[in-house]
Design a protein around this motif. Structure first.
Motif, short mmCIF file in Angstrom:
data_model
loop_
_atom_site.label_atom_id
_atom_site.label_comp_id
_atom_site.label_asym_id
_atom_site.label_seq_id
_atom_site.Cartn_x
_atom_site.Cartn_y
_atom_site.Cartn_z
N GLU A 248 8.75 -73.36 40.19
CA GLU A 248 9.21 -72.73 41.43
C GLU A 248 8.87 -71.24 41.43
N VAL A 249 9.04 -70.59 40.27
CA VAL A 249 8.69 -69.17 40.16
C VAL A 249 7.20 -68.97 40.40
N SER A 250 6.39 -69.86 39.81
CA SER A 250 4.94 -69.76 39.99
C SER A 250 4.55 -69.94 41.45
N ALA A 251 5.18 -70.91 42.12
CA ALA A 251 4.88 -71.15 43.53
C ALA A 251 5.27 -69.95 44.38
N MET A 252 6.42 -69.33 44.07
CA MET A 252 6.85 -68.13 44.80
C MET A 252 5.89 -66.97 44.57
N LEU A 253 5.42 -66.85 43.34
CA LEU A 253 4.49 -65.76 43.02
C LEU A 253 3.17 -65.94 43.76
N ARG A 254 2.67 -67.16 43.78
CA ARG A 254 1.41 -67.42 44.49
C ARG A 254 1.58 -67.09 45.98
N GLU A 255 2.72 -67.48 46.55
CA GLU A 255 2.99 -67.21 47.96
C GLU A 255 3.08 -65.71 48.22
N PHE A 265 8.25 -55.37 44.10
CA PHE A 265 9.43 -55.57 43.25
C PHE A 265 9.64 -57.05 42.94
N LEU A 266 9.36 -57.91 43.93
CA LEU A 266 9.53 -59.35 43.72
C LEU A 266 8.44 -59.89 42.80
N ILE A 267 7.21 -59.42 43.00
CA ILE A 267 6.11 -59.84 42.14
C ILE A 267 6.41 -59.49 40.69
N GLN A 268 6.91 -58.27 40.45
CA GLN A 268 7.21 -57.85 39.10
C GLN A 268 8.33 -58.70 38.49
N LYS A 272 7.85 -61.13 35.28
CA LYS A 272 8.72 -60.92 34.11
C LYS A 272 9.32 -62.25 33.66
N ASP A 273 9.75 -63.05 34.63
CA ASP A 273 10.33 -64.35 34.30
C ASP A 273 9.30 -65.25 33.62
N LEU A 274 8.09 -65.30 34.16
CA LEU A 274 7.05 -66.14 33.56
C LEU A 274 6.66 -65.64 32.18
N TYR A 283 -1.52 -64.77 30.21
CA TYR A 283 -1.99 -64.91 31.59
C TYR A 283 -1.22 -63.99 32.54
N THR A 284 0.06 -63.78 32.28
CA THR A 284 0.80 -62.83 33.12
C THR A 284 0.31 -61.40 32.87
N ASN A 285 -0.09 -61.10 31.63
CA ASN A 285 -0.66 -59.78 31.35
C ASN A 285 -1.96 -59.57 32.12
N GLN A 286 -2.75 -60.63 32.24
CA GLN A 286 -4.00 -60.54 33.01
C GLN A 286 -3.69 -60.28 34.49
N LEU A 287 -2.66 -60.93 34.99
CA LEU A 287 -2.26 -60.70 36.38
C LEU A 287 -1.77 -59.26 36.58
N GLN A 288 -1.05 -58.74 35.59
CA GLN A 288 -0.61 -57.33 35.66
C GLN A 288 -1.81 -56.40 35.70
N GLN A 289 -2.84 -56.72 34.91
CA GLN A 289 -4.05 -55.89 34.89
C GLN A 289 -4.73 -55.91 36.26
N LEU A 290 -4.77 -57.05 36.90
CA LEU A 290 -5.36 -57.13 38.25
C LEU A 290 -4.57 -56.25 39.23
N LEU A 291 -3.26 -56.27 39.10
CA LEU A 291 -2.43 -55.43 39.99
C LEU A 291 -2.73 -53.96 39.78
N ARG A 292 -2.90 -53.55 38.52
CA ARG A 292 -3.22 -52.14 38.23
C ARG A 292 -4.58 -51.76 38.80
#
Length: 295
Positions: A248-255, A265-268, A272-274, A283-292
């Motif tokens: 559910e967290v993953s689905a919310m993040l994708r949305e 704030f919600l993405i972070q 963090k939960d994942l 993989y979450t670190n890679q997503l953080q890198q994309l955000l940066r």
């Protein structure tokens, strides 16, 4: 990535290599996978999208492998040698650069494919420059573009002789030879201090980020990372309740990623939960890198 999506990718890679991009149809790939054609469109949208995903996955595979080399705790010199040697391992496995193992390239008028390939080439050049700057530091600062061009040329030329000239060259020996030639180049630059040929002004294309291309590339990488996370969750050694929560967290993040106004704030919070699960942290670190990169 799900087993079916991986199967489709591998089938497409084989088909493009054997028949060429133009002669391969979505139906050919579907028949090879024993699935309905609609399944491929569902996952990849089009043959063009499938080809782009192959290119992106290959460069991501390289990035992941390089990250593992840098985490080994080797000396600066040994890291330099391993990264060079890995280039030949990668090209031997996947072909010259990223798409050259296909006997026919996609149509030149494909704007999407052209944009992605161009961005991948820029990424590779920047990556090579990063290798040199980490190893030689300020010694090449004034000639960083020229040094990168020479380094890039050496790797490409010897790759050509290995792949197409079938020369029995050993990767580790090649790595040492190239590293020593770069040592010679840097020493010569320091001693003679020539005027740089490739200046920052001439290399603006490499210095400046192509926002449109970057956004498109990031979307593909982000989708691939989310696909991977969602494929890992069902096989994790955790309770079914936790698996459901993570899904559910993953689905919310994708949305949230695709929302018109993503809430940072919600993405972070979702990331963090994942990332609290060790299997998902990389993989979450890679997503953080994309955000940066996008900020």
């Amino acid at each position: 990535m799900s087993l079916l999506k991986e199967k489709i990718l591998q089938s497409a890679i084989r088909s493009f290599a054997e028949k060429g991009y133009q002669a391969t149809s979505i139906q050919d790939i579907a028949d090879d996978c024993s699935i309905a054609k609609g399944s491929i469109y569902k996952y990849y949208g089009s043959k063009e999208g499938l080809y782009i995903r192959i290119l992106e996955k290959r460069q991501q595979d390289m990035i992941d492998a390089v990250e593992q080399i840098r985490k080994k705790g080797l000396s600066r010199r040994d890291t330099f040698l391993e990264e060079i040697a890995y280039q030949f391992d990668f090209f031997i496995e996947h072909g010259y650069y990223i798409s050259r193992d296909h006997n026919e390239l996609p149509p030149a008028n494909s704007d999407k494919i052209g944009t992605v390939i161009h961005q991948l080439q820029l990424n590779m050049f920047r990556y090579y420059q990063d290798i040199l700057l980490r190893h030689y530091g300020g010694s090449i600062a004034e000639w960083k573009w020229d040094a990168t061009a020479v380094f890039n040329g050496l790797i490409r030329e010897y790759t050509f002789h290995v792949l197409f000239g079938f020369k029995p060259l050993i990767q580790k020996e090649l790595a040492v030879f190239i590293a020593e030639r770069m040592d010679d180049l840097v020493l010569g630059l320091e001693q003679r201090a020539p005027r740089p040929l490739l200046t920052d002004e001439l290399m603006k294309e490499y210095s400046m980020v192509d926002l449109e291309a970057l956004i498109h590339t990031q979307e593909i990488r982000r989708t691939a990372l989310m696909d991977t996370i969602e494929s890992i969750i069902p096989d994790m050694s955790i309770t079914n309740s936790r698996k459901k929560d993570l899904s559910e967290v993953s689905a919310m993040l994708r949305e949230e990623f695709t929302a018109e106004r993503p809430r940072s704030f919600l993405i972070q919070a979702l990331l963090k939960d994942l990332s609290s699960e060790n299997e998902l942290t990389f993989y979450t670190n890679q997503l953080q890198q994309l955000l940066r990169e996008s900020n």
